[in-house]
Write a protein that holds these residues in place. Sequence first.
Motif, PDB file in Angstrom:
ATOM      1  N   LEU A  44       0.834  -1.205   0.000  1.00 44.14           N
ATOM      2  CA  LEU A  44       0.000   0.000   0.000  1.00 44.14           C
ATOM      3  C   LEU A  44       0.861   1.245   0.000  1.00 44.14           C
ATOM      4  O   LEU A  44       2.033   1.207   0.365  1.00 44.14           O
ATOM      5  CB  LEU A  44      -0.922   0.001   1.226  1.00 44.14           C
ATOM      6  CG  LEU A  44      -1.870  -1.195   1.351  1.00 44.14           C
ATOM      7  CD1 LEU A  44      -2.552  -1.173   2.706  1.00 44.14           C
ATOM      8  CD2 LEU A  44      -2.886  -1.193   0.226  1.00 44.14           C
ATOM      9  N   ARG A  45       0.243   2.357  -0.394  1.00 42.44           N
ATOM     10  CA  ARG A  45       0.949   3.651  -0.396  1.00 42.44           C
ATOM     11  C   ARG A  45      -0.019   4.739   0.014  1.00 42.44           C
ATOM     12  O   ARG A  45      -1.157   4.788  -0.449  1.00 42.44           O
ATOM     13  CB  ARG A  45       1.483   3.926  -1.787  1.00 42.44           C
ATOM     14  CG  ARG A  45       2.147   5.288  -1.911  1.00 42.44           C
ATOM     15  CD  ARG A  45       3.144   5.320  -3.027  1.00 42.44           C
ATOM     16  NE  ARG A  45       3.696   6.612  -3.345  1.00 42.44           N
ATOM     17  CZ  ARG A  45       4.216   7.494  -2.503  1.00 42.44           C
ATOM     18  NH1 ARG A  45       4.207   7.256  -1.231  1.00 42.44           N
ATOM     19  NH2 ARG A  45       4.724   8.629  -2.912  1.00 42.44           N
ATOM     20  N   THR A  54      -4.696   9.947   0.490  1.00 44.57           N
ATOM     21  CA  THR A  54      -5.177   8.947  -0.450  1.00 44.57           C
ATOM     22  C   THR A  54      -4.355   7.688  -0.229  1.00 44.57           C
ATOM     23  O   THR A  54      -3.126   7.722  -0.311  1.00 44.57           O
ATOM     24  CB  THR A  54      -5.016   9.420  -1.905  1.00 44.57           C
ATOM     25  OG1 THR A  54      -5.743  10.633  -2.073  1.00 44.57           O
ATOM     26  CG2 THR A  54      -5.553   8.388  -2.877  1.00 44.57           C
ATOM     27  N   SER A  56      -3.611   3.902  -1.556  1.00 44.45           N
ATOM     28  CA  SER A  56      -3.791   3.114  -2.777  1.00 44.45           C
ATOM     29  C   SER A  56      -3.015   1.810  -2.678  1.00 44.45           C
ATOM     30  O   SER A  56      -2.008   1.715  -1.970  1.00 44.45           O
ATOM     31  CB  SER A  56      -3.354   3.897  -4.006  1.00 44.45           C
ATOM     32  OG  SER A  56      -2.030   4.348  -3.869  1.00 44.45           O
ATOM     33  N   GLY A  57      -3.517   0.827  -3.406  1.00 48.60           N
ATOM     34  CA  GLY A  57      -2.887  -0.486  -3.445  1.00 48.60           C
ATOM     35  C   GLY A  57      -2.321  -0.774  -4.810  1.00 48.60           C
ATOM     36  O   GLY A  57      -2.504  -0.001  -5.760  1.00 48.60           O
ATOM     37  N   ARG A  58      -1.670  -1.909  -4.931  1.00 43.81           N
ATOM     38  CA  ARG A  58      -1.037  -2.297  -6.197  1.00 43.81           C
ATOM     39  C   ARG A  58      -2.048  -2.591  -7.294  1.00 43.81           C
ATOM     40  O   ARG A  58      -1.722  -2.530  -8.473  1.00 43.81           O
ATOM     41  CB  ARG A  58      -0.159  -3.517  -5.979  1.00 43.81           C
ATOM     42  CG  ARG A  58       1.051  -3.215  -5.149  1.00 43.81           C
ATOM     43  CD  ARG A  58       1.899  -4.453  -4.959  1.00 43.81           C
ATOM     44  NE  ARG A  58       3.046  -4.131  -4.120  1.00 43.81           N
ATOM     45  CZ  ARG A  58       3.583  -4.946  -3.252  1.00 43.81           C
ATOM     46  NH1 ARG A  58       3.104  -6.172  -3.103  1.00 43.81           N
ATOM     47  NH2 ARG A  58       4.617  -4.568  -2.523  1.00 43.81           N
ATOM     48  N   GLY A  60      -4.715  -0.889  -7.913  1.00 42.12           N
ATOM     49  CA  GLY A  60      -5.376   0.326  -8.362  1.00 42.12           C
ATOM     50  C   GLY A  60      -6.522   0.759  -7.464  1.00 42.12           C
ATOM     51  O   GLY A  60      -7.064   1.849  -7.647  1.00 42.12           O
ATOM     52  N   ARG A  61      -6.905  -0.084  -6.526  1.00 44.56           N
ATOM     53  CA  ARG A  61      -7.947   0.321  -5.578  1.00 44.56           C
ATOM     54  C   ARG A  61      -7.403   1.435  -4.700  1.00 44.56           C
ATOM     55  O   ARG A  61      -6.217   1.474  -4.392  1.00 44.56           O
ATOM     56  CB  ARG A  61      -8.365  -0.864  -4.707  1.00 44.56           C
ATOM     57  CG  ARG A  61      -9.086  -1.936  -5.483  1.00 44.56           C
ATOM     58  CD  ARG A  61      -9.449  -3.119  -4.621  1.00 44.56           C
ATOM     59  NE  ARG A  61     -10.312  -2.703  -3.523  1.00 44.56           N
ATOM     60  CZ  ARG A  61     -10.512  -3.425  -2.427  1.00 44.56           C
ATOM     61  NH1 ARG A  61      -9.926  -4.587  -2.280  1.00 44.56           N
ATOM     62  NH2 ARG A  61     -11.310  -2.982  -1.475  1.00 44.56           N
ATOM     63  N   SER A  62      -8.285   2.337  -4.294  1.00 47.95           N
ATOM     64  CA  SER A  62      -7.843   3.440  -3.445  1.00 47.95           C
ATOM     65  C   SER A  62      -8.964   3.881  -2.523  1.00 47.95           C
ATOM     66  O   SER A  62     -10.127   3.529  -2.732  1.00 47.95           O
ATOM     67  CB  SER A  62      -7.351   4.618  -4.292  1.00 47.95           C
ATOM     68  OG  SER A  62      -8.407   5.142  -5.059  1.00 47.95           O
ATOM     69  N   LEU A  78      -8.227  -2.556   1.900  1.00 49.70           N
ATOM     70  CA  LEU A  78      -7.539  -2.572   0.602  1.00 49.70           C
ATOM     71  C   LEU A  78      -6.582  -3.758   0.474  1.00 49.70           C
ATOM     72  O   LEU A  78      -6.457  -4.330  -0.607  1.00 49.70           O
ATOM     73  CB  LEU A  78      -6.774  -1.277   0.378  1.00 49.70           C
ATOM     74  CG  LEU A  78      -7.606  -0.041   0.074  1.00 49.70           C
ATOM     75  CD1 LEU A  78      -6.704   1.160  -0.164  1.00 49.70           C
ATOM     76  CD2 LEU A  78      -8.507  -0.251  -1.113  1.00 49.70           C
TER      77      LEU A  78
END
Length: 97
Positions: A44-45, A54, A56-58, A60-62, A78
Amino acid sequence: MCGLCGAFGAPDHWSDGVARGIPPEAERRARASAANRVLGLYGLRLAAWGGRYTLSGRTGRSAVIDHLGALWPAAERLAGRPCDPLDPAILDALEAR
């Protein structure tokens, strides 16, 4: 909700304390950077965006996060698994870096 709708009137949270002499957006970016050391281990980031965060995951979900108090439940949704920043395996991985 979309990021624009979420930008109106989110309540204050204790984690959004303001450091003296540091602009709030810079402080949010610094918090996101610190959280990313752990979140990266879960794929995650976190990014500071428009007074919020925000996540987000690898895939593309956010998710838009109003404050750090909402971070870990959103991270678990996520990632699809428990996210424990105090897990001994996570702490070992952080120390190894």
